[in-house]
Design a protein around this motif. Structure first.
Motif: not given
Length: 246
Positions: A122, A124-125, A238, A240-242, A236, A233
């Protein structure tokens, strides 16, 4: 009794990696090993099986509905030895004890359980990939040691009734899984409608409607397999890219 039957469920790929590695290690110890996906099992042929093994990821401090459906659908046994291996990012609490309770009620002999910490599905950063690779390598080493002890009869499967049963109750209803599923969206502009996600979904929650991939959140298990298998990809979480690590 040199046969072992392994069953797995995987989302992002961690559990499958552990299950395949376990199969390899057991074969090196001269066992005949079969490995099957839980969602594909049609029947159970356990004649002369030494151990049955269960491999699955942790989710909502327990595991996915599809895994529980599989466990609860297992046939009654007379002291068939069984063990479990789960993969997780941080902690569980609502799976080891409750699963032992269900399996013992079916007559299984629960001989060993281990929980392995692996890289999150999970993210995202960006994060230090070397750190994640070391974490995964440690998990492979741990399961290898666990399997050696299992065959020597030196593993345990503990149960803490009150706490674990309470944590299991959190994930028992359908509502929380639908809420989790609604966090997953499809970027229709990025999607190329290759239908890989549809073929990979273990519960057939994805469909192509009016040239758009749609998610049926009422049956989705939120296993993230579609997110991690999409070649573009296009999924997403929320908005946001995982980060796909597998």
């Amino acid at each position: 009794m040199k046969k072992i039957q392994l069953y797995y469920f995987t989302g992002s790929g961690n559990t499958l990696k552990i299950a395949e590695y376990s199969k390899q290690k057991l074969e090196e110890m001269n066992y005949e090993v079969s490995l099957e996906a839980m969602e594909s099992v049609k029947n159970y042929d356990w004649d002369h099986i030494a151990f049955v093994g269960l491999f699955f990821p942790v989710a909502i401090q327990s595991t996915y509905p599809i895994v529980w459906d599989f466990i609860e659908g297992l046939p009654k046994q007379e002291n068939q030895k069984i063990f479990m291996v789960d993969t997780m990012d941080q902690f569980s609490g609502g799976v080891v004890g409750p699963m032992k309770k269900v399996l013992e009620s079916k007559g299984f002999d629960c001989v060993g359980a281990i929980e392995l910490k692996m890289s999150s599905s999970m993210l995202t950063k960006s994060i230090n990939r070397t750190k994640l690779e070391l974490k995964n390598a440690k998990a492979l080493n741990q399961v290898g040691i666990f399997l050696e002890k299992l065959l020597e009869g030196k593993t345990t499967w503990r149960r803490v009734p009150i706490l674990s049963d309470w944590m299991r109750s959190i994930s028992k209803g359908r509502k929380i899984w639908t809420q989790q599923s609604r966090k997953i969206q499809v970027n229709h502009e990025a999607c190329i409608r290759c239908k890989i996600c549809m073929r990979q979904c273990p519960v057939e929650a994805l469909s192509l409607i009016d040239e758009k991939i749609e998610i049926n959140h009422e049956i989705c298990n939120s296993c993230m397999r579609c997110v991690h298998k999409c070649p573009k990809d296009a999924f997403e979480v929320n908005r946001k890219k995982v980060i796909r690590l597998k």
